[in-house]
Design a protein around this motif. Structure first.
Motif, PDB file in Angstrom:
ATOM      1  N   GLN A 113       0.830  -1.207   0.000  1.00 35.85           N
ATOM      2  CA  GLN A 113       0.000   0.000   0.000  1.00 35.85           C
ATOM      3  C   GLN A 113       0.862   1.254   0.000  1.00 35.85           C
ATOM      4  OE1 GLN A 113      -3.402   0.102  -0.234  1.00 35.85           O
ATOM      5  NE2 GLN A 113      -3.136   2.290  -0.479  1.00 35.85           N
ATOM      6  N   TYR A 114       1.915   1.255   0.781  1.00 33.61           N
ATOM      7  CA  TYR A 114       2.816   2.408   0.845  1.00 33.61           C
ATOM      8  C   TYR A 114       3.449   2.663  -0.520  1.00 33.61           C
ATOM      9  CZ  TYR A 114       6.450   5.600   2.403  1.00 33.61           C
ATOM     10  OH  TYR A 114       7.267   6.691   2.553  1.00 33.61           O
ATOM     11  N   ARG A 116     -10.725   5.905   2.420  1.00 33.46           N
ATOM     12  CA  ARG A 116     -10.755   4.491   2.827  1.00 33.46           C
ATOM     13  C   ARG A 116      -9.380   4.048   3.343  1.00 33.46           C
ATOM     14  NH1 ARG A 116     -12.910   0.683   5.395  1.00 33.46           N
ATOM     15  NH2 ARG A 116     -12.692  -1.376   4.511  1.00 33.46           N
ATOM     16  N   THR A 117      -8.332   4.506   2.701  1.00 30.96           N
ATOM     17  CA  THR A 117      -6.978   4.187   3.154  1.00 30.96           C
ATOM     18  C   THR A 117      -6.754   4.718   4.563  1.00 30.96           C
ATOM     19  OG1 THR A 117      -6.126   4.192   0.891  1.00 30.96           O
ATOM     20  CG2 THR A 117      -4.523   4.519   2.651  1.00 30.96           C
ATOM     21  N   VAL A 118      -7.172   5.942   4.808  1.00 34.19           N
ATOM     22  CA  VAL A 118      -7.030   6.539   6.140  1.00 34.19           C
ATOM     23  C   VAL A 118      -7.846   5.743   7.157  1.00 34.19           C
ATOM     24  CG1 VAL A 118      -7.547   8.582   7.546  1.00 34.19           C
ATOM     25  CG2 VAL A 118      -6.492   8.844   5.285  1.00 34.19           C
ATOM     26  N   GLU A 119      -9.044   5.375   6.795  1.00 32.11           N
ATOM     27  CA  GLU A 119      -9.901   4.616   7.708  1.00 32.11           C
ATOM     28  C   GLU A 119      -9.266   3.259   8.068  1.00 32.11           C
ATOM     29  OE1 GLU A 119     -14.184   2.326   7.447  1.00 32.11           O
ATOM     30  OE2 GLU A 119     -13.937   4.169   6.295  1.00 32.11           O
ATOM     31  N   VAL A 120      -8.846   2.526   7.057  1.00 27.72           N
ATOM     32  CA  VAL A 120      -8.284   1.191   7.286  1.00 27.72           C
ATOM     33  C   VAL A 120      -7.001   1.262   8.109  1.00 27.72           C
ATOM     34  CG1 VAL A 120      -7.155  -0.769   6.122  1.00 27.72           C
ATOM     35  CG2 VAL A 120      -9.348   0.111   5.277  1.00 27.72           C
ATOM     36  N   PHE A 121      -6.114   2.171   7.762  1.00 33.63           N
ATOM     37  CA  PHE A 121      -4.835   2.222   8.469  1.00 33.63           C
ATOM     38  C   PHE A 121      -4.938   2.916   9.820  1.00 33.63           C
ATOM     39  CE2 PHE A 121      -3.448   0.658   4.442  1.00 33.63           C
ATOM     40  CZ  PHE A 121      -2.502  -0.283   4.824  1.00 33.63           C
ATOM     41  N   SER A 122      -5.960   3.723  10.023  1.00 28.96           N
ATOM     42  CA  SER A 122      -6.216   4.252  11.372  1.00 28.96           C
ATOM     43  C   SER A 122      -6.675   3.114  12.288  1.00 28.96           C
ATOM     44  CB  SER A 122      -7.267   5.352  11.333  1.00 28.96           C
ATOM     45  OG  SER A 122      -6.774   6.488  10.666  1.00 28.96           O
ATOM     46  N   MET A 140       6.026  -2.214  11.279  1.00 28.29           N
ATOM     47  CA  MET A 140       4.621  -2.015  10.917  1.00 28.29           C
ATOM     48  C   MET A 140       4.107  -0.697  11.499  1.00 28.29           C
ATOM     49  SD  MET A 140       2.003  -3.203   9.346  1.00 28.29           S
ATOM     50  CE  MET A 140       0.310  -3.707   9.374  1.00 28.29           C
ATOM     51  N   ARG A 141       4.426  -0.425  12.745  1.00 26.94           N
ATOM     52  CA  ARG A 141       3.975   0.826  13.371  1.00 26.94           C
ATOM     53  C   ARG A 141       4.523   2.029  12.607  1.00 26.94           C
ATOM     54  NH1 ARG A 141       1.307   2.455  17.462  1.00 26.94           N
ATOM     55  NH2 ARG A 141       1.138   0.453  18.519  1.00 26.94           N
ATOM     56  N   GLU A 197       2.281   4.778  10.255  1.00 28.10           N
ATOM     57  CA  GLU A 197       2.380   6.228  10.444  1.00 28.10           C
ATOM     58  C   GLU A 197       2.753   6.922   9.130  1.00 28.10           C
ATOM     59  OE1 GLU A 197       5.092   6.826  13.712  1.00 28.10           O
ATOM     60  OE2 GLU A 197       3.711   5.871  15.134  1.00 28.10           O
ATOM     61  N   GLU A 198       3.663   6.327   8.378  1.00 30.22           N
ATOM     62  CA  GLU A 198       4.056   6.894   7.084  1.00 30.22           C
ATOM     63  C   GLU A 198       2.890   6.861   6.089  1.00 30.22           C
ATOM     64  OE1 GLU A 198       7.644   4.931   5.723  1.00 30.22           O
ATOM     65  OE2 GLU A 198       8.641   5.318   7.632  1.00 30.22           O
TER      66      GLU A 198
END
Length: 135
Positions: A34-35, A55-61, A100-101, A105-106
């Motif tokens: 994804q990154y 959606r990306t923000v939602e999933v990774f949040s 992963m953390r 964040e990135e």
């Protein structure tokens, strides 16, 4: 086996190490993919739409909120009497979780930057603003 109360994680015995390891490794691989895609989109404005970025923000949040569960599971295991092989795997997974953390964040920071370059964001700009950006 009883289920934990809603919102409470289920802590697994060390016998679940291969399963947890697979989940962590696959999650990290998906985040790396994804990154990479988001980095490509950064250099190509108007490739993403608002929904995709949101959606990306939602999933990774959500992912960011859940990372503590894996970290706590690994910490609990690391405090037990592990075989050398188990210790090596737990230590490797702790490093994977740290990566992963950082990566999550990135991703969230990059997705936030990409909000300004979505198809909808570009279409909402005036010709004047677009001309200024082009120069």
């Amino acid at each position: 086996m009883t289920k934990p109360p809603k919102g409470q994680p289920r802590w697994h015995p060390i016998s679940a190490l291969p399963l947890i390891g697979k989940v962590i490794d696959e999650g990290l691989k998906a985040a790396e993919d994804q990154y990479r895609l988001l980095l490509e989109a950064k250099h190509r404005p108007r490739v993403l739409d608002d929904h995709t970025v949101e959606r990306t923000v939602e999933v990774f949040s959500e992912t960011q909120e859940d990372l503590w569960v894996f970290e706590e599971q690994l910490l609990r295991w690391s405090k037990t009497g592990l075989t050398p092989r188990q210790r090596t795997e737990v230590d490797r997974l702790i490093l994977q979780q740290r990566r992963m953390r950082e990566l999550v964040e990135e991703i969230l920071a990059l997705a936030d930057d990409l909000k300004a370059t979505t198809i909808e964001a570009v279409l909402a700009k005036s010709d004047f603003d677009l001309g200024l950006e082009a120069v």
